[in-house]
Design an enzyme around this catalytic site. Structure first.
Site, PDB file in Angstrom:
ATOM      1  N   GLY A  74       0.812  -1.209   0.000  1.00 13.49           N
ATOM      2  CA  GLY A  74       0.000   0.000   0.000  1.00 13.49           C
ATOM      3  C   GLY A  74       0.848   1.262   0.000  1.00 13.49           C
ATOM      4  O   GLY A  74       2.083   1.203   0.085  1.00 13.49           O
ATOM      5  N   ASN A  75       0.188   2.413  -0.050  1.00  8.59           N
ATOM      6  CA  ASN A  75       0.875   3.695  -0.056  1.00  8.59           C
ATOM      7  C   ASN A  75      -0.102   4.821   0.234  1.00  8.59           C
ATOM      8  O   ASN A  75      -1.320   4.636   0.144  1.00  8.59           O
ATOM      9  CB  ASN A  75       1.608   3.940  -1.388  1.00  8.59           C
ATOM     10  CG  ASN A  75       0.888   3.316  -2.565  1.00  8.59           C
ATOM     11  OD1 ASN A  75      -0.136   3.822  -3.016  1.00  8.59           O
ATOM     12  ND2 ASN A  75       1.390   2.182  -3.038  1.00  8.59           N
ATOM     13  N   SER A  78       9.043   3.851  -1.308  1.00  9.74           N
ATOM     14  CA  SER A  78       8.855   2.485  -1.803  1.00  9.74           C
ATOM     15  C   SER A  78       9.503   1.463  -0.875  1.00  9.74           C
ATOM     16  O   SER A  78      10.680   1.582  -0.521  1.00  9.74           O
ATOM     17  CB  SER A  78       9.474   2.367  -3.201  1.00  9.74           C
ATOM     18  OG  SER A  78       9.364   1.056  -3.690  1.00  9.74           O
ATOM     19  N   GLY A  79       8.699   0.459  -0.461  1.00 12.32           N
ATOM     20  CA  GLY A  79       9.232  -0.714   0.224  1.00 12.32           C
ATOM     21  C   GLY A  79       9.890  -0.462   1.555  1.00 12.32           C
ATOM     22  O   GLY A  79      10.770  -1.229   1.967  1.00 12.32           O
ATOM     23  N   SER A 129       7.115   5.783  -3.785  1.00 13.75           N
ATOM     24  CA  SER A 129       6.249   4.630  -4.019  1.00 13.75           C
ATOM     25  C   SER A 129       6.175   4.304  -5.512  1.00 13.75           C
ATOM     26  O   SER A 129       6.068   5.201  -6.358  1.00 13.75           O
ATOM     27  CB  SER A 129       4.844   4.908  -3.495  1.00 13.75           C
ATOM     28  OG  SER A 129       3.935   3.929  -3.946  1.00 13.75           O
ATOM     29  N   SER A 130       6.199   3.027  -5.808  1.00 18.06           N
ATOM     30  CA  SER A 130       6.088   2.595  -7.212  1.00 18.06           C
ATOM     31  C   SER A 130       4.743   2.969  -7.812  1.00 18.06           C
ATOM     32  O   SER A 130       4.571   2.957  -9.029  1.00 18.06           O
ATOM     33  CB  SER A 130       6.293   1.075  -7.307  1.00 18.06           C
ATOM     34  OG  SER A 130       5.312   0.390  -6.552  1.00 18.06           O
ATOM     35  N   GLU A 131       3.770   3.321  -6.960  1.00 21.97           N
ATOM     36  CA  GLU A 131       2.426   3.655  -7.428  1.00 21.97           C
ATOM     37  C   GLU A 131       2.201   5.161  -7.564  1.00 21.97           C
ATOM     38  O   GLU A 131       1.057   5.618  -7.543  1.00 21.97           O
ATOM     39  CB  GLU A 131       1.379   3.078  -6.468  1.00 21.97           C
ATOM     40  CG  GLU A 131       1.366   1.571  -6.353  1.00 21.97           C
ATOM     41  CD  GLU A 131       0.795   0.866  -7.575  1.00 21.97           C
ATOM     42  OE1 GLU A 131       0.683   1.498  -8.641  1.00 21.97           O
ATOM     43  OE2 GLU A 131       0.467  -0.320  -7.448  1.00 21.97           O
ATOM     44  N   HIS A 169      -4.011   3.943  -0.500  1.00 19.79           N
ATOM     45  CA  HIS A 169      -4.062   2.673  -1.242  1.00 19.79           C
ATOM     46  C   HIS A 169      -3.766   1.544  -0.265  1.00 19.79           C
ATOM     47  O   HIS A 169      -2.704   1.515   0.353  1.00 19.79           O
ATOM     48  CB  HIS A 169      -3.049   2.685  -2.379  1.00 19.79           C
ATOM     49  CG  HIS A 169      -2.844   1.351  -3.023  1.00 19.79           C
ATOM     50  ND1 HIS A 169      -3.881   0.470  -3.292  1.00 19.79           N
ATOM     51  CD2 HIS A 169      -1.717   0.732  -3.452  1.00 19.79           C
ATOM     52  CE1 HIS A 169      -3.389  -0.626  -3.849  1.00 19.79           C
ATOM     53  NE2 HIS A 169      -2.079  -0.498  -3.954  1.00 19.79           N
ATOM     54  N   HIS A 182      -4.097  -2.774   1.002  1.00 27.93           N
ATOM     55  CA  HIS A 182      -4.191  -4.186   0.646  1.00 27.93           C
ATOM     56  C   HIS A 182      -4.989  -4.910   1.728  1.00 27.93           C
ATOM     57  O   HIS A 182      -4.653  -6.024   2.129  1.00 27.93           O
ATOM     58  CB  HIS A 182      -2.797  -4.816   0.528  1.00 27.93           C
ATOM     59  CG  HIS A 182      -1.997  -4.310  -0.630  1.00 27.93           C
ATOM     60  ND1 HIS A 182      -0.706  -4.718  -0.863  1.00 27.93           N
ATOM     61  CD2 HIS A 182      -2.291  -3.434  -1.629  1.00 27.93           C
ATOM     62  CE1 HIS A 182      -0.228  -4.122  -1.944  1.00 27.93           C
ATOM     63  NE2 HIS A 182      -1.179  -3.326  -2.427  1.00 27.93           N
ATOM     64  N   TYR A 199     -25.573   0.682   3.927  1.00 28.75           N
ATOM     65  CA  TYR A 199     -25.669   2.096   3.561  1.00 28.75           C
ATOM     66  C   TYR A 199     -24.329   2.822   3.633  1.00 28.75           C
ATOM     67  O   TYR A 199     -24.133   3.875   3.009  1.00 28.75           O
ATOM     68  CB  TYR A 199     -26.720   2.807   4.405  1.00 28.75           C
ATOM     69  CG  TYR A 199     -26.396   2.965   5.872  1.00 28.75           C
ATOM     70  CD1 TYR A 199     -25.582   4.003   6.311  1.00 28.75           C
ATOM     71  CD2 TYR A 199     -26.913   2.082   6.819  1.00 28.75           C
ATOM     72  CE1 TYR A 199     -25.282   4.156   7.653  1.00 28.75           C
ATOM     73  CE2 TYR A 199     -26.622   2.230   8.153  1.00 28.75           C
ATOM     74  CZ  TYR A 199     -25.805   3.273   8.575  1.00 28.75           C
ATOM     75  OH  TYR A 199     -25.505   3.418   9.900  1.00 28.75           O
ATOM     76  N   HIS A 219      -5.665  -7.018  -6.565  1.00 28.20           N
ATOM     77  CA  HIS A 219      -4.642  -6.115  -6.029  1.00 28.20           C
ATOM     78  C   HIS A 219      -5.030  -5.535  -4.673  1.00 28.20           C
ATOM     79  O   HIS A 219      -4.391  -5.822  -3.674  1.00 28.20           O
ATOM     80  CB  HIS A 219      -4.395  -4.996  -7.054  1.00 28.20           C
ATOM     81  CG  HIS A 219      -3.276  -4.074  -6.731  1.00 28.20           C
ATOM     82  ND1 HIS A 219      -2.635  -3.330  -7.689  1.00 28.20           N
ATOM     83  CD2 HIS A 219      -2.695  -3.722  -5.559  1.00 28.20           C
ATOM     84  CE1 HIS A 219      -1.684  -2.601  -7.132  1.00 28.20           C
ATOM     85  NE2 HIS A 219      -1.716  -2.813  -5.830  1.00 28.20           N
ATOM     86  N   TYR A 272     -23.321  14.833   7.686  1.00 25.58           N
ATOM     87  CA  TYR A 272     -23.175  13.965   8.872  1.00 25.58           C
ATOM     88  C   TYR A 272     -21.957  14.383   9.694  1.00 25.58           C
ATOM     89  O   TYR A 272     -20.926  14.776   9.154  1.00 25.58           O
ATOM     90  CB  TYR A 272     -23.022  12.514   8.426  1.00 25.58           C
ATOM     91  CG  TYR A 272     -22.772  11.547   9.561  1.00 25.58           C
ATOM     92  CD1 TYR A 272     -23.800  11.114  10.380  1.00 25.58           C
ATOM     93  CD2 TYR A 272     -21.475  11.092   9.823  1.00 25.58           C
ATOM     94  CE1 TYR A 272     -23.569  10.221  11.411  1.00 25.58           C
ATOM     95  CE2 TYR A 272     -21.237  10.195  10.862  1.00 25.58           C
ATOM     96  CZ  TYR A 272     -22.275   9.775  11.650  1.00 25.58           C
ATOM     97  OH  TYR A 272     -22.042   8.908  12.678  1.00 25.58           O
TER      98      TYR A 272
END
Length: 213
Positions: free
Chosen positions: A28-29, A45-46, A74-76, A95, A97, A116, A157, A210
């Site tokens: 994730g990231n 990253s990592g 991050s690779s993303e 992001h 997992h 809901y 993913h 809300y």
């Protein structure tokens, strides 16, 4: 340190992502977009979230260039920058997992309004077609599937949630993971009863006002 407060926030929420079981290991990231400067801060990253410090968080521009930081981003980063380039309502992305959203993703299913709370993201949460992680193809598919939504399932993913603030994006990620768990459990018992469109429109309106303001 450039955008130090935002980098500290990425560190904080990276730890929360692990503690709240929204990911495992270094998966994730997280990113935040600083609109005034046109720069985003993104997790490295990592790197173990529990070991990450503010100066490990990378500052990038929306051309994909590192502006500050010595770590590999991050690779993303493509997955994040496409939203900041095109969605004015999104200035933070998470992001994950998480186990139930990822389980649903491995079925390539959309998440219907089984509860809901799905309305925090939209009428439903679509599943984007599969693409290799870290690619522009994945970013483009996720962006299209998240149109008019605040979350998207990434096939085989994980899940992506976005909002105006990191706090809001993280809460959406938690709520959608909860709804994915409900969907998983009800599917194991039979076919869940899905909330109708009119009620989901009402729920979206309710969530706009809300809580505390």
């Amino acid at each position: 340190m450039l955008l130090g407060e935002l980098r500290e926030k990425v560190v904080e929420y990276g730890k929360r992502m692990l503690e709240n079981k929204l990911t495992t290991g270094t998966g994730g990231n997280i990113s935040i977009y600083h609109r005034e400067s046109g720069l985003m801060v993104i997790s490295p990253s990592g790197l173990d979230y529990m070991e990450t410090r503010a100066n490990d968080v990378v500052v990038m521009n929306l051309e994909g260039e590192t502006i500050d930081g010595y770590r590999k981003p991050s690779s993303e980063y493509e997955l994040h920058r496409i939203f900041y380039l095109n969605r004015e309502d999104i200035s933070a992305l998470v992001h994950t997992h998480s186990i139930y959203a990822t389980t649903i993703s491995c079925m390539n299913w959309d998440l219907p309004p089984v509860h809901y709370m799905v309305a925090v993201a939209g009428d439903n949460v679509r599943c984007a077609d599969y693409a290799t992680f870290g690619t522009r193809e994945l970013a483009e598919k996720a962006y299209r599937a998240m149109e008019d939504r605040k979350a998207v399932i990434l096939a085989n993913h994980g899940m992506l949630a976005g909002a105006a603030t990191l706090e809001q994006a993280f809460k959406i990620a938690e709520d959608i993971e909860f709804c994915c768990q409900l969907f998983y459990r009800t599917k194991s018992m039979g076919e869940p009863v899905i909330i109708g469109q009119d009620e989901m429109v009402l729920m979206r309106e309710r969530f706009r006002t809300y809580g505390q303001r």
